[in-house]
Enzyme design. Structure first.
Site, PDB file in Angstrom:
ATOM      1  N   HIS A 212       2.577  -3.042  -6.916  1.00 48.86           N
ATOM      2  CA  HIS A 212       3.800  -2.206  -6.860  1.00 48.86           C
ATOM      3  C   HIS A 212       3.518  -0.896  -7.603  1.00 48.86           C
ATOM      4  CE1 HIS A 212       7.908  -1.043  -6.624  1.00 48.86           C
ATOM      5  NE2 HIS A 212       8.460  -1.834  -7.523  1.00 48.86           N
TER       6      HIS A 212
ATOM      7  N   ASP B 259       1.660   6.110  -3.721  1.00 46.55           N
ATOM      8  CA  ASP B 259       0.796   6.070  -4.910  1.00 46.55           C
ATOM      9  C   ASP B 259      -0.536   6.781  -4.697  1.00 46.55           C
ATOM     10  OD1 ASP B 259       2.329   3.051  -5.209  1.00 46.55           O
ATOM     11  OD2 ASP B 259       2.324   4.485  -6.862  1.00 46.55           O
TER      12      ASP B 259
ATOM     13  N   HIS C 182       1.805  -1.019   2.922  1.00 51.91           N
ATOM     14  CA  HIS C 182       3.183  -1.063   2.423  1.00 51.91           C
ATOM     15  C   HIS C 182       3.920  -2.188   3.131  1.00 51.91           C
ATOM     16  CE1 HIS C 182       7.196   0.282   1.301  1.00 51.91           C
ATOM     17  NE2 HIS C 182       6.602   1.030   0.384  1.00 51.91           N
TER      18      HIS C 182
HETATM   19  C1  SDX Z   1       4.876   0.742  -3.892  1.00 52.53           C
HETATM   20  O1  SDX Z   1       8.324  -1.818  -1.540  1.00 52.53           O
HETATM   21  C2  SDX Z   1       8.363  -0.562  -1.881  1.00 52.53           C
HETATM   22  O2  SDX Z   1       9.181   0.217  -1.434  1.00 52.53           O
HETATM   23  C3  SDX Z   1       7.324  -0.157  -2.931  1.00 52.53           C
HETATM   24  C4  SDX Z   1       7.195   1.335  -3.194  1.00 52.53           C
HETATM   25  C5  SDX Z   1       8.419   1.893  -3.856  1.00 52.53           C
HETATM   26  O3  SDX Z   1       8.658   3.112  -3.734  1.00 52.53           O
HETATM   27  O4  SDX Z   1       9.068   1.130  -4.627  1.00 52.53           O
HETATM   28  O5  SDX Z   1       6.978   2.021  -1.977  1.00 52.53           O
HETATM   29  C6  SDX Z   1       6.046   1.618  -4.148  1.00 52.53           C
HETATM   30  O6  SDX Z   1       4.787  -0.303  -4.487  1.00 52.53           O
HETATM   31  C7  SDX Z   1       3.879   1.133  -2.858  1.00 52.53           C
HETATM   32  C8  SDX Z   1       2.763   0.064  -2.640  1.00 52.53           C
HETATM   33  C9  SDX Z   1       1.759   0.226  -3.781  1.00 52.53           C
HETATM   34  N1  SDX Z   1       0.795  -0.889  -3.753  1.00 52.53           N
HETATM   35  C10 SDX Z   1      -0.477  -0.682  -3.379  1.00 52.53           C
HETATM   36  O7  SDX Z   1      -0.917   0.392  -2.983  1.00 52.53           O
HETATM   37  C11 SDX Z   1      -1.371  -1.907  -3.532  1.00 52.53           C
HETATM   38  C12 SDX Z   1      -2.229  -2.071  -2.272  1.00 52.53           C
HETATM   39  N2  SDX Z   1      -1.345  -2.459  -1.164  1.00 52.53           N
HETATM   40  C13 SDX Z   1      -1.267  -3.849  -0.838  1.00 52.53           C
HETATM   41  O8  SDX Z   1      -1.433  -4.755  -1.875  1.00 52.53           O
HETATM   42  C14 SDX Z   1      -0.189  -4.171   0.188  1.00 52.53           C
HETATM   43  O9  SDX Z   1      -0.262  -3.225   1.181  1.00 52.53           O
HETATM   44  C15 SDX Z   1       1.243  -4.338  -0.266  1.00 52.53           C
HETATM   45  C16 SDX Z   1       1.363  -5.324  -1.365  1.00 52.53           C
HETATM   46  C17 SDX Z   1       1.785  -3.019  -0.695  1.00 52.53           C
HETATM   47  C18 SDX Z   1       2.052  -4.834   0.935  1.00 52.53           C
HETATM   48  O10 SDX Z   1       1.449  -5.993   1.336  1.00 52.53           O
HETATM   49  P1  SDX Z   1       2.209  -7.103   2.235  1.00 52.53           P
HETATM   50  O11 SDX Z   1       3.339  -6.476   2.983  1.00 52.53           O
HETATM   51  O12 SDX Z   1       2.507  -8.278   1.388  1.00 52.53           O
HETATM   52  O13 SDX Z   1       1.105  -7.432   3.304  1.00 52.53           O
HETATM   53  P2  SDX Z   1      -0.213  -8.272   3.050  1.00 52.53           P
HETATM   54  O14 SDX Z   1      -0.699  -8.117   1.634  1.00 52.53           O
HETATM   55  O15 SDX Z   1       0.043  -9.655   3.557  1.00 52.53           O
HETATM   56  O16 SDX Z   1      -1.270  -7.512   3.992  1.00 52.53           O
HETATM   57  C19 SDX Z   1      -1.173  -7.625   5.423  1.00 52.53           C
HETATM   58  C20 SDX Z   1      -2.569  -7.324   5.968  1.00 52.53           C
HETATM   59  C21 SDX Z   1      -3.648  -8.201   5.308  1.00 52.53           C
HETATM   60  O17 SDX Z   1      -4.738  -8.317   6.214  1.00 52.53           O
HETATM   61  P3  SDX Z   1      -4.917  -9.744   7.006  1.00 52.53           P
HETATM   62  O18 SDX Z   1      -5.077 -10.787   5.904  1.00 52.53           O
HETATM   63  O19 SDX Z   1      -3.655  -9.899   7.829  1.00 52.53           O
HETATM   64  O20 SDX Z   1      -6.188  -9.522   7.811  1.00 52.53           O
HETATM   65  O21 SDX Z   1      -2.929  -5.967   5.653  1.00 52.53           O
HETATM   66  C22 SDX Z   1      -4.056  -5.963   4.771  1.00 52.53           C
HETATM   67  C23 SDX Z   1      -4.117  -7.348   4.145  1.00 52.53           C
HETATM   68  O22 SDX Z   1      -5.443  -7.654   3.736  1.00 52.53           O
HETATM   69  N3  SDX Z   1      -3.815  -4.968   3.735  1.00 52.53           N
HETATM   70  C24 SDX Z   1      -4.745  -4.192   3.193  1.00 52.53           C
HETATM   71  C25 SDX Z   1      -4.081  -3.396   2.252  1.00 52.53           C
HETATM   72  N4  SDX Z   1      -2.778  -3.712   2.248  1.00 52.53           N
HETATM   73  C26 SDX Z   1      -2.609  -4.691   3.175  1.00 52.53           C
HETATM   74  N5  SDX Z   1      -6.077  -4.108   3.398  1.00 52.53           N
HETATM   75  C27 SDX Z   1      -6.767  -3.192   2.651  1.00 52.53           C
HETATM   76  N6  SDX Z   1      -6.180  -2.393   1.719  1.00 52.53           N
HETATM   77  C28 SDX Z   1      -4.850  -2.478   1.504  1.00 52.53           C
HETATM   78  N7  SDX Z   1      -4.292  -1.705   0.587  1.00 52.53           N
END
Ligand code: SDX
Length: 381
Positions: free
Chosen positions: A225, A318, A264
């Site tokens: 997050h 971010d 996201h």
């Molecule tokens: C913020 O919710 C909000 O509004 C948050 C926010 C706000 O203003 O409050 O916008 C702020 O928190 C932005 C997000 C910041 N976090 C990150 O940048 C951390 C990296 N991102 C991930 O951890 C991820 O994208 C999440 C946690 C943000 C969202 O993940 P989900 O919706 O739980 O989806 P998931 O983790 O199940 O991923 C789905 C697929 C997976 O691949 P498969 O297993 O299906 O093959 O997408 C891939 C993931 O591996 N994936 C990524 C990735 N994010 C998702 N692969 C590589 N790099 C990434 N960053």
């Protein structure tokens, strides 16, 4: 009482709508974010953090007199209680900045006689205190941990200008103030993200605003997050050079490691906040000698686009806020506190909105453990 089968199992509440709101609208497919219907790009270009907070809390833009009055209210509350300053002076210099923010946001309640008054009027006054004092407590701790004199807030300054002033005791440039103010506008609210939802869970029990917001800080700390902006900078520093980006990214993608600042839960298109931040961070990076960071970032973005754009994974807010905060000269562990400083506006606004039609938040759980297990006396185990 309905049984678990009648309830929907929805891990991570991905497909669950928890309540209505009039504060921010997100279209994840189209990459749209609006505060009370106004597009985030327009607000980033034309608004200020104070004006956007008024908009989020009141459902409309203020006129000139209302904006001046709101700014005066905020500035009157910049200062910290002496008791809190004494606590800051006793805080270990190497404490985690987000733990300090969470602790001090909660500690503000000890000095607020209205803490348990949950009338709308008292809650608005507490919301003003929380938005006004969070920058001051962050800057005060940073000065303390560096062995420097704490600089009192200057009520002649905007929140962005005051924060940079309190941090360094030097007149910040207009470019720096503007850059920080844009970041504060962009981070102010974002629907029911994990930290905002955390604040709603707490306020739904009729607990107080300080408890709700300090819990939200705890949620924001996580690298999935708010902590992601710090993770982006750690990654850029680890790569070190533009010509090392490709090798680094190849390894990360092969190991299926998540790249901070991408992906996201809601956006399956470009995060509209990243769009403006990207252009902004280029100019700021150029002006401050940090252009290599921006160039590495755009190279990473290109590699990620080829690799995962088809899965709806794009830069989020971010990714370019990291270069922006670094170019502002902020230390790494102040990046997420910046996010908290801004999101205090959204947390308090959502809590006050939710209380208008409160419902205790208490989801079901699908029990998958055993049943009819006999109790065995200790002597017989
Ligand atoms: C913020 O919710 C909000 O509004 C948050 C926010 C706000 O203003 O409050 O916008 C702020 O928190 C932005 C997000 C910041 N976090 C990150 O940048 C951390 C990296 N991102 C991930 O951890 C991820 O994208 C999440 C946690 C943000 C969202 O993940 P989900 O919706 O739980 O989806 P998931 O983790 O199940 O991923 C789905 C697929 C997976 O691949 P498969 O297993 O299906 O093959 O997408 C891939 C993931 O591996 N994936 C990524 C990735 N994010 C998702 N692969 C590589 N790099 C990434 N960053």
């Amino acid at each position: 009482m309905s049984t678990a089968t009648e309830k929907q199992f929805d891990q991570g509440l991905v497909n669950t709508i928890a309540a209505e709101t009039q504060m921010s609208f997100i279209d994840g497919e189209k990459g749209v974010l609006e505060y009370v219907g106004i597009d985030i790009d327009s607000l980033a270009r034309h608004s200020t953090f104070e004006e956007s907070t008024f908009l989020l809390w009141n459902g409309r833009l203020p006129d000139a007199a209302e904006l001046a009055g709101f700014e005066t209210e905020l500035r009157a509350e910049y200062a910290l209680p002496e008791g809190l300053i004494a606590m800051i002076r006793e805080t270990p210099a190497d404490a985690s900045t987000m733990h300090v923010v969470q602790t001090l946001v909660s500690a503000l309640s000890l000095f607020d006689p209205e803490c348990d008054d949950d009338s709308p009027e008292a809650n608005i006054r507490k919301a003003v205190r929380l938005v006004a004092k969070t920058p001051t407590l962050i800057a005060a701790f940073d000065r303390h941990r560096k062995g420097k004199e704490i600089i009192p807030a200057d009520s002649n300054r905007s929140i962005a200008s005051n924060f940079l002033w309190m941090l360094r005791g030097e007149e910040p440039t207009e470019t720096m103030v503007r850059a920080l103010d844009v970041c504060l506008v962009l981070h102010a609210d974002h629907g029911f993200n994990a930290s905002t939802f955390t604040s709603l869970v707490v306020i739904s029990t009729l607990s107080d605003l300080y408890s709700a917001c300090s819990a939200a800080v705890g949620a924001l700390r996580g690298p999935l997050h708010g902590g992601a902006n710090e993770g982006v900078m750690v990654m850029l520093n680890e790569i070190g050079d533009l010509d090392k980006v490709d090798e680094f990214m190849k390894g990360k993608l092969e190991r299926k490691e998540k790249i901070m600042g991408f992906g996201h839960r809601v956006y399956k298109a470009y995060d509209p906040r990243a769009t403006y931040l990207k252009t902004f961070s280029e100019g700021l990076a150029r002006d401050t000698g940090n252009l290599p960071l921006y160039e590495m970032s755009t190279r990473i973005e290109g590699i990620m686009h080829d690799a995962v754009a088809s899965k709806g994974i794009f830069p989020n807010v971010d990714f370019y806020s990291a270069t922006t905060y670094w170019s502002l000269g902020l230390e790494l562990d102040l990046f997420t506190p910046m996010f908290a400083l801004s999101r205090m506006s959204g947390w308090t606004g959502h809590c006050i909105e939710y209380l208008k039609d409160n419902k205790l938040i208490r989801p079901g759980a699908a029990y998958v453990g055993p049943h009819e297990v006999p109790y065995v006396d200790l002597a017989d185990r």
